[in-house]
Scaffold this motif. Structure first.
Motif, short mmCIF file in Angstrom:
data_model
loop_
_atom_site.label_atom_id
_atom_site.label_comp_id
_atom_site.label_asym_id
_atom_site.label_seq_id
_atom_site.Cartn_x
_atom_site.Cartn_y
_atom_site.Cartn_z
N VAL A 67 26.60 44.31 40.92
CA VAL A 67 27.37 44.88 41.51
C VAL A 67 28.55 44.33 42.21
O VAL A 67 29.94 44.46 41.99
N MET A 68 28.47 43.16 42.66
CA MET A 68 28.98 42.31 43.28
C MET A 68 30.22 41.56 42.00
O MET A 68 31.23 41.65 42.22
N HIS A 69 29.63 41.38 41.10
CA HIS A 69 30.26 40.51 39.97
C HIS A 69 31.07 41.45 39.22
O HIS A 69 32.42 41.19 38.78
N ASP A 70 30.81 42.96 39.56
CA ASP A 70 31.62 44.05 38.86
C ASP A 70 32.63 44.38 39.93
O ASP A 70 33.95 44.98 39.46
N ASN A 71 32.84 44.17 41.01
CA ASN A 71 34.01 44.64 41.89
C ASN A 71 34.66 43.50 42.68
O ASN A 71 35.66 43.78 43.33
N TYR A 72 33.98 42.00 42.52
CA TYR A 72 34.58 40.96 43.18
C TYR A 72 34.83 39.77 42.28
O TYR A 72 33.94 39.80 41.62
N THR A 73 35.70 38.77 42.81
CA THR A 73 35.26 37.53 41.96
C THR A 73 34.36 36.70 42.50
O THR A 73 34.47 36.55 44.12
N ILE A 74 32.99 36.59 42.21
CA ILE A 74 32.14 35.94 42.92
C ILE A 74 31.74 34.37 42.24
O ILE A 74 31.94 34.18 41.04
N GLN A 75 31.48 33.60 43.09
CA GLN A 75 30.93 32.24 42.96
C GLN A 75 29.71 32.05 43.25
O GLN A 75 29.19 32.34 44.58
N VAL A 81 25.07 33.69 46.44
CA VAL A 81 26.54 33.70 46.78
C VAL A 81 26.94 32.93 47.48
O VAL A 81 26.64 32.48 48.71
N GLU A 82 28.16 32.01 46.77
CA GLU A 82 28.79 30.80 47.51
C GLU A 82 30.00 31.15 47.99
O GLU A 82 30.70 30.64 48.61
N GLY A 83 30.69 32.13 47.15
CA GLY A 83 32.17 32.62 47.45
C GLY A 83 32.28 33.81 46.93
O GLY A 83 31.73 34.40 46.03
N ILE A 84 33.24 34.58 47.86
CA ILE A 84 33.64 36.17 47.32
C ILE A 84 35.19 35.99 47.48
O ILE A 84 35.93 35.71 48.58
N MET A 88 35.20 30.60 50.39
CA MET A 88 33.94 29.64 50.10
C MET A 88 32.99 29.42 51.26
O MET A 88 33.62 29.09 52.31
N ALA A 89 31.77 29.40 51.05
CA ALA A 89 30.95 29.01 52.24
C ALA A 89 30.84 27.56 52.20
O ALA A 89 30.89 26.86 51.28
N ASN A 90 30.86 27.16 53.50
CA ASN A 90 30.54 25.60 53.62
C ASN A 90 31.60 24.68 52.98
O ASN A 90 31.21 23.57 52.60
N GLN A 91 33.02 24.93 52.98
CA GLN A 91 34.09 24.30 52.63
C GLN A 91 35.13 24.46 53.30
O GLN A 91 35.48 25.56 53.74
N GLY A 92 36.11 23.24 53.48
CA GLY A 92 37.24 23.27 54.15
C GLY A 92 37.12 23.86 55.60
O GLY A 92 36.34 23.56 56.39
N GLN A 93 38.17 24.81 55.92
CA GLN A 93 38.04 25.47 57.30
C GLN A 93 36.58 26.41 57.56
O GLN A 93 36.24 26.80 58.66
N ASN A 94 35.80 26.53 56.41
CA ASN A 94 34.62 27.28 56.48
C ASN A 94 33.36 26.27 56.58
O ASN A 94 32.23 26.82 56.35
N LYS A 95 33.44 25.16 56.78
CA LYS A 95 32.53 24.02 56.71
C LYS A 95 31.41 24.43 57.80
O LYS A 95 32.04 24.85 59.11
N GLY A 96 30.16 24.44 57.47
CA GLY A 96 29.31 24.91 58.32
C GLY A 96 29.00 26.57 58.47
O GLY A 96 28.08 26.92 59.15
N ARG A 97 29.87 27.29 57.56
CA ARG A 97 29.64 28.67 57.71
C ARG A 97 28.92 29.07 56.29
O ARG A 97 29.29 28.46 55.43
#
Length: 133
Positions: A67-75, A81-84, A88-97
């Motif tokens: 469902v997510m792939h059909d409606n969002y750009t998902i990594q 799920v790592e990115g929506i 992106m999770a745990n990268q750049g300003q989202n490090k640790g999130r």
């Protein structure tokens, strides 16, 4: 003349059958003609307003990752799920999130590939370092 009319009719019926049975060309929602609806909210910790709040439509029995792939750009990696939409999770300003998944006000203990979305589900993806609920 009859032979040509017979060939033309056979060709015409074959084309109708081909297009009617091709799922990529068939615009029906599902085999039963039914679809279900859920609301998906994308949040980022510390921001008052959701990044996205979307009503989505899907076929009965679909897993959340599909469902997510059909409606969002998902990594995703190995069903997680790592990115929506570029968040992106745990990268750049989202490090640790990381993405916390909440379904109908309950924190999920499963990955998106393991969850079958149901009609009227409320799904929240929260990019956070706070795992309290």
């Amino acid at each position: 003349m009859k032979n040509n009319l017979y060939k033309f009719s056979l060709l015409f019926l074959s084309l109708i059958f081909l297009f009617a049975c091709n799922p990529k060309l068939n615009n029906s929602v599902s085999e039963t003609g039914q679809h279900e609806t859920a609301v998906i909210e994308i949040k980022v910790q510390g921001e008052d307003q959701a990044e996205s709040n979307k009503e989505v439509h899907f076929d009965p029995g679909m897993d959340l990752l599909s469902v997510m792939h059909d409606n969002y750009t998902i990594q995703a990696k190995e069903g997680l799920v790592e990115g929506i939409d570029g968040l992106m999770a745990n990268q750049g300003q989202n490090k640790g999130r990381y993405w916390k998944l909440i379904i109908n006000d309950q924190m999920s203990q499963k990955g998106a590939k393991e969850i079958i979305v149901k009609d009227n589900d409320r799904i929240v993806w929260d990019l956070t370092d706070d795992w309290d609920f």
